[in-house]
Design an enzyme around this catalytic site. Structure first.
Site, PDB file in Angstrom:
ATOM      1  N   THR A 231       0.852  -1.195   0.000  1.00  0.00           N
ATOM      2  CA  THR A 231       0.000   0.000   0.000  1.00  0.00           C
ATOM      3  C   THR A 231       0.886   1.242   0.000  1.00  0.00           C
ATOM      4  OG1 THR A 231      -0.225   0.112   2.419  1.00  0.00           O
ATOM      5  CG2 THR A 231      -1.865  -1.214   1.229  1.00  0.00           C
ATOM      6  N   ASP A 263      -5.146  -0.473   8.107  1.00  0.00           N
ATOM      7  CA  ASP A 263      -6.049  -1.476   8.698  1.00  0.00           C
ATOM      8  C   ASP A 263      -7.366  -1.522   7.919  1.00  0.00           C
ATOM      9  OD1 ASP A 263      -4.185  -1.949  10.677  1.00  0.00           O
ATOM     10  OD2 ASP A 263      -5.058  -0.492  12.058  1.00  0.00           O
TER      11      ASP A 263
HETATM   12  P1  ADP Z   1      -0.730   2.712   6.477  1.00  0.00           P
HETATM   13  O1  ADP Z   1      -1.881   3.340   7.180  1.00  0.00           O
HETATM   14  O2  ADP Z   1      -0.448   1.314   6.925  1.00  0.00           O
HETATM   15  O3  ADP Z   1       0.507   3.567   6.407  1.00  0.00           O
HETATM   16  P2  ADP Z   1      -1.244   3.502   3.705  1.00  0.00           P
HETATM   17  O4  ADP Z   1      -0.915   4.898   4.120  1.00  0.00           O
HETATM   18  O5  ADP Z   1      -0.428   2.909   2.618  1.00  0.00           O
HETATM   19  O6  ADP Z   1      -1.222   2.488   4.945  1.00  0.00           O
HETATM   20  O7  ADP Z   1      -2.793   3.486   3.289  1.00  0.00           O
HETATM   21  C1  ADP Z   1      -3.476   2.285   3.004  1.00  0.00           C
HETATM   22  C2  ADP Z   1      -4.485   2.552   1.897  1.00  0.00           C
HETATM   23  O8  ADP Z   1      -5.386   3.569   2.328  1.00  0.00           O
HETATM   24  C3  ADP Z   1      -3.897   3.054   0.587  1.00  0.00           C
HETATM   25  O9  ADP Z   1      -3.558   1.973  -0.256  1.00  0.00           O
HETATM   26  C4  ADP Z   1      -5.033   3.892   0.014  1.00  0.00           C
HETATM   27  O10 ADP Z   1      -5.914   3.073  -0.731  1.00  0.00           O
HETATM   28  C5  ADP Z   1      -5.765   4.392   1.253  1.00  0.00           C
HETATM   29  N1  ADP Z   1      -5.388   5.782   1.587  1.00  0.00           N
HETATM   30  C6  ADP Z   1      -4.440   6.190   2.448  1.00  0.00           C
HETATM   31  N2  ADP Z   1      -4.372   7.541   2.496  1.00  0.00           N
HETATM   32  C7  ADP Z   1      -5.323   7.998   1.640  1.00  0.00           C
HETATM   33  C8  ADP Z   1      -5.771   9.297   1.212  1.00  0.00           C
HETATM   34  N3  ADP Z   1      -5.214  10.422   1.708  1.00  0.00           N
HETATM   35  N4  ADP Z   1      -6.770   9.366   0.308  1.00  0.00           N
HETATM   36  C9  ADP Z   1      -7.367   8.247  -0.183  1.00  0.00           C
HETATM   37  N5  ADP Z   1      -6.980   6.996   0.165  1.00  0.00           N
HETATM   38  C10 ADP Z   1      -5.982   6.865   1.059  1.00  0.00           C
END
Ligand code: ADP
Length: 315
Positions: A231, A263
């Site tokens: 992700t 999550d």
């Molecule tokens: P973590 O919370 O483990 O750091 P990520 O930041 O990679 O994980 O986010 C997981 C998923 O959440 C991403 O693949 C995306 O689909 C979604 N996501 C995260 N941030 C955003 C955002 N600002 N806008 C839209 N979708 C988001």
């Protein structure tokens, strides 16, 4: 009750959140505001999957205390099935989260009872009948590894979100995993820990994001897990498996709190796999939708969307 198709084995933590003007200096007492809420990666993922419509069983360890009873009451209200290991020697896991006026945070997590989850606490019969077993690295690691092994032996799809990548994480755990879902930071750290980066220097997140798809795909292949989904925050995610590499974009939303996005993705992905009959790209898109909706609201578990909300969003 529908038998659980998704079993999530992992942490429950009560989040104690405090807002303050600035972080207190040593010895300083500050006035602030507070709220509490259910958290922990395992629990958040179970809530995300359950609300998104997957018949889910959450397996977690809590203390014999008021926070533990709050956890049980929360799941009863949610209508999500649980299998609790109540530990008399340890308190329920808790996290002190300080947020200052600039929105920066400082966090202390006491995993406590989560680290006492034992192999004998696992509901072998429920795991035996499940389609998927989902784990993370916040609970006791031998019990987590055992849950994945039980799932694999029973023919369930085993999913590991390797978060947080603890110092005592052992690569041997990966042999029980069908789908690995790290975020970009965990992916880079894992590649470096396993010594899989061909360059002389350790891989950095910046360098990883510049790699062409073919190189990323090849790097994922060296981990030895059939499917790797990384992700990438607002950039969505990519899926790497033996027969190919696919990028799935994130949905454009106005984010107010991205805590727990990973999550939400994992729970939403699991529900999506059931909904789309094992189609990985469709499930990842579903995961992105659940995560996008979750970041438009504050909090972690309370911000997870319902199935109806996800369907409206995807229409
Ligand atoms: P973590 O919370 O483990 O750091 P990520 O930041 O990679 O994980 O986010 C997981 C998923 O959440 C991403 O693949 C995306 O689909 C979604 N996501 C995260 N941030 C955003 C955002 N600002 N806008 C839209 N979708 C988001």
């Amino acid at each position: 009750m529908t038998p659980p198709q998704v079993v999530v084995v992992g942490s429950y933590v009560i989040d104690l959140c405090f807002n303050c003007e600035h972080f207190p200096a040593p010895g300083e007492t500050l006035a602030g505001t507070s709220r509490t809420g259910p958290g922990g990666k395992g629990s958040n993922q179970a809530v995300a999957a359950g609300r998104a419509g997957a018949p889910t069983l959450y397996v977690g360890a809590i203390g014999d205390d008021a926070f533990g009873r709050d956890a049980q009451a929360f799941y009863e209200r949610e209508g999500i099935a649980t299998h609790w290991a109540v530990k008399s020697t340890q308190p329920t896991g808790s996290a002190a989260i300080l947020v200052n006026a600039e929105g920066q945070n400082q966090i202390i997590v006491a995993l406590a009872a989560n680290l006492k989850l034992a192999k004998s606490d696992l509901p072998a019969i429920a795991i035996d009948g499940a389609r998927m077993v989902i784990c993370q690295l916040e609970a006791n690691l031998p019990a987590t590894t055992h849950a994945l092994k039980l799932g694999r032996d029973a023919g369930a799809l085993t999913i590991l979100n390797p978060a947080p990548l603890r110092p005592d994480f052992k690569a041997t755990m990966l042999k029980h995993v069908d789908i690995l879902i790290p975020n970009e930071t965990e992916f880079v750290e894992l590649i470096n820990r396993l010594g899989l980066h061909p360059g002389k220097k350790p891989l950095t997140t910046t360098a990883m994001l510049k790699l062409p798809p073919a190189k990323l795909h090849a790097l994922c292949g060296t981990i030895g897990v059939p499917v790797v989904i990384v992700t990438l925050g607002m950039r969505g995610c990519f899926i790497s498996r033996a027969d190919g590499y696919v990028e799935v974009p994130a949905f454009q939303v106005k984010a107010v709190d991205t805590t727990g996005a990973g999550d939400a993705f994992v729970g939403g992905f699991a529900a999506g796999l059931l909904e789309h009959d094992g189609d990985l790209a469709a499930a990842a898109r579903h995961g992105c939708a659940v995560a996008a909706l979750s970041v438009t609201k504050p909090g972690t578990a309370p911000s997870m969307p319902t199935r109806a909300a996800v369907q409206r969003f995807l229409r």
